[in-house]
Design an enzyme around this catalytic site. Structure first.
Site, mmCIF file in Angstrom:
data_model
loop_
_atom_site.group_PDB
_atom_site.id
_atom_site.type_symbol
_atom_site.label_atom_id
_atom_site.label_comp_id
_atom_site.label_asym_id
_atom_site.label_seq_id
_atom_site.Cartn_x
_atom_site.Cartn_y
_atom_site.Cartn_z
ATOM 1 N N ARG A 1 0.854 -1.186 0.000
ATOM 2 C CA ARG A 1 0.000 0.000 0.000
ATOM 3 C C ARG A 1 0.896 1.243 0.000
ATOM 4 N NH1 ARG A 1 -3.403 -2.866 -1.591
ATOM 5 N NH2 ARG A 1 -5.401 -3.379 -0.642
ATOM 6 N N HIS B 1 -0.793 0.007 -9.867
ATOM 7 C CA HIS B 1 -1.438 -0.953 -8.947
ATOM 8 C C HIS B 1 -1.920 -2.194 -9.718
ATOM 9 C CE1 HIS B 1 -3.747 -1.333 -4.907
ATOM 10 N NE2 HIS B 1 -3.566 -2.523 -5.447
#
Ligand code: NDP
Ligand code: OXD
Length: 306
Positions: A221, A269
């Site tokens: 993250r 991502h």
């Protein structure tokens, strides 16, 4: 069994069809405000209104591995939160991280730059022993990545909250083991869940403890990494580069220095995508197991945050 589906940024129809095919006796529907209360939910980034209305849920299935965003919402206290448990993600993560480590270790960027200019030039082969890879997080994804790097004969260190044992991996654990883990590593891979304990974990202090000319790979993250500290350590020469798949704000905002930094590789991502058919099979199997009163893997410990 009633199943409600509420996933933002996701084409719902193929999921609904897949869930209906996998669970022919279930009533599967797309959530709309005011919908009938369901037994199970399949979610990704649902609004708070969803849980306010679906307060009776027995279990909530997240169609991702990370539940940090979900746990920010007020969830029905009795509902089990179940995350994706691999479902085809670990092999993708192993591909991505091995690719990034090997590209850096073998200097493929520099070779590419040379050959684009028509240069046939060799670099001195580097020693694998000089590139110990440290993996933070030895769960479903971290353990798979560690095993894959062992196959390429890199020295591999791993760090987890509780002690882990993995063949060929030097394992460290807890706050006590953290500095030794960092000092033993030159390439750092983050595969931790985002929790209050792990937020900002890659900062000036921790990154400075890595071996000189270290390389950072963040696939967990964005909030694990303090952006300015990474930039400062690249500038100082302590860090040799970074591959980043996740960011504090996604999409990465236009004009963010990571976009154009010559030592940073950015991907959107995408290191381990949710695979629909594998995920539906896993979720349907777990719903059926819960209906039979059996335990399932991947239940989130809300207290730990993962
Ligand atoms: P797991 O829950 O299986 O593993 C988490 C690991 O982190 C465990 O080894 C755990 O230790 C360790 N850990 C947790 N807290 C701490 C802490 N405070 N200190 C040290 N170690 C800690 O998760 P997954 O492997 O399935 O996924 C990891 C993360 O990857 C997800 O949470 C998500 O954020 C990210 N992800 C990113 C994707 C992408 O495309 N970029 C795709 C999928 C996931 P212990 O073993 O002791 O419990
Ligand atoms: C996940 C992700 O958590 O896609 O699964 O990041």
């Amino acid at each position: 069994m009633n199943i409600t589906f509420c996933c933002t940024d996701t084409a719902s129809e193929p999921w609904l069809l897949g869930l209906r095919a996998a669970l022919p006796h279930a009533d599967v529907s797309l959530w709309t405000p005011g919908a009938t209360p369901a037994d199970y939910a399949v979610v990704w980034a649902p609004p708070q209104q969803f849980f306010d209305e679906q307060a009776q849920l027995q279990a909530v299935f997240n169609i991702g591995a990370g539940v940090d965003a979900l746990l920010k919402l007020k969830l029905p206290p009795q509902a089990r939160i179940v995350r994706l448990d691999d479902a085809g993600m670990s092999v993708q993560m192993a591909e991505y991280v091995c690719h990034a480590v090997i590209r850096h270790f073998r200097e493929f960027d520099a070779y590419e730059a040379d050959t684009r200019q028509g240069k046939w030039s060799f670099r001195k082969p580097r020693e694998r022993a000089d590139f110990p890879v440290g993996i933070m997080g030895l769960g479903v994804l971290g353990a798979r990545v560690a095993r894959s790097l062992v196959q390429f004969e890199f020295p591999v260190n791993g760090w987890s909250r509780s002690p882990s044992f993995l063949d060929g991996v030097k394992c460290f654990s807890g706050a006590d083991g953290f500095n030794d883990f960092l000092a033993a590593s030159r390439v750092l891979v983050c595969l931790l869940p985002l929790t209050p304990d792990t937020r900002d974990i890659m900062n000036r202090d921790s990154l400075s403890r890595l071996q000189p000319c270290a390389y950072v790979i963040n696939v967990a993250r964005g909030a694990h990494l303090v952006d300015e500290d990474l930039l400062a350590l690249l500038e100082s020469g302590h860090l040799a580069g970074a591959t980043l798949d996740v960011f504090r704000t996604e999409p990465l905002p236009a004009g963010h220095p990571f976009w154009t930094h010559p030592m940073i590789t950015v991907t959107p991502h995408t290191s381990a995508r949710t695979l629909r058919s594998e995920s539906i099979a896993q979720i349907a199997g777990k719903m059926a197991a819960l209906q039979r009163g059996e335990p399932v893997a991947g239940v989130v410990d809300r207290g730990q945050g993962y």
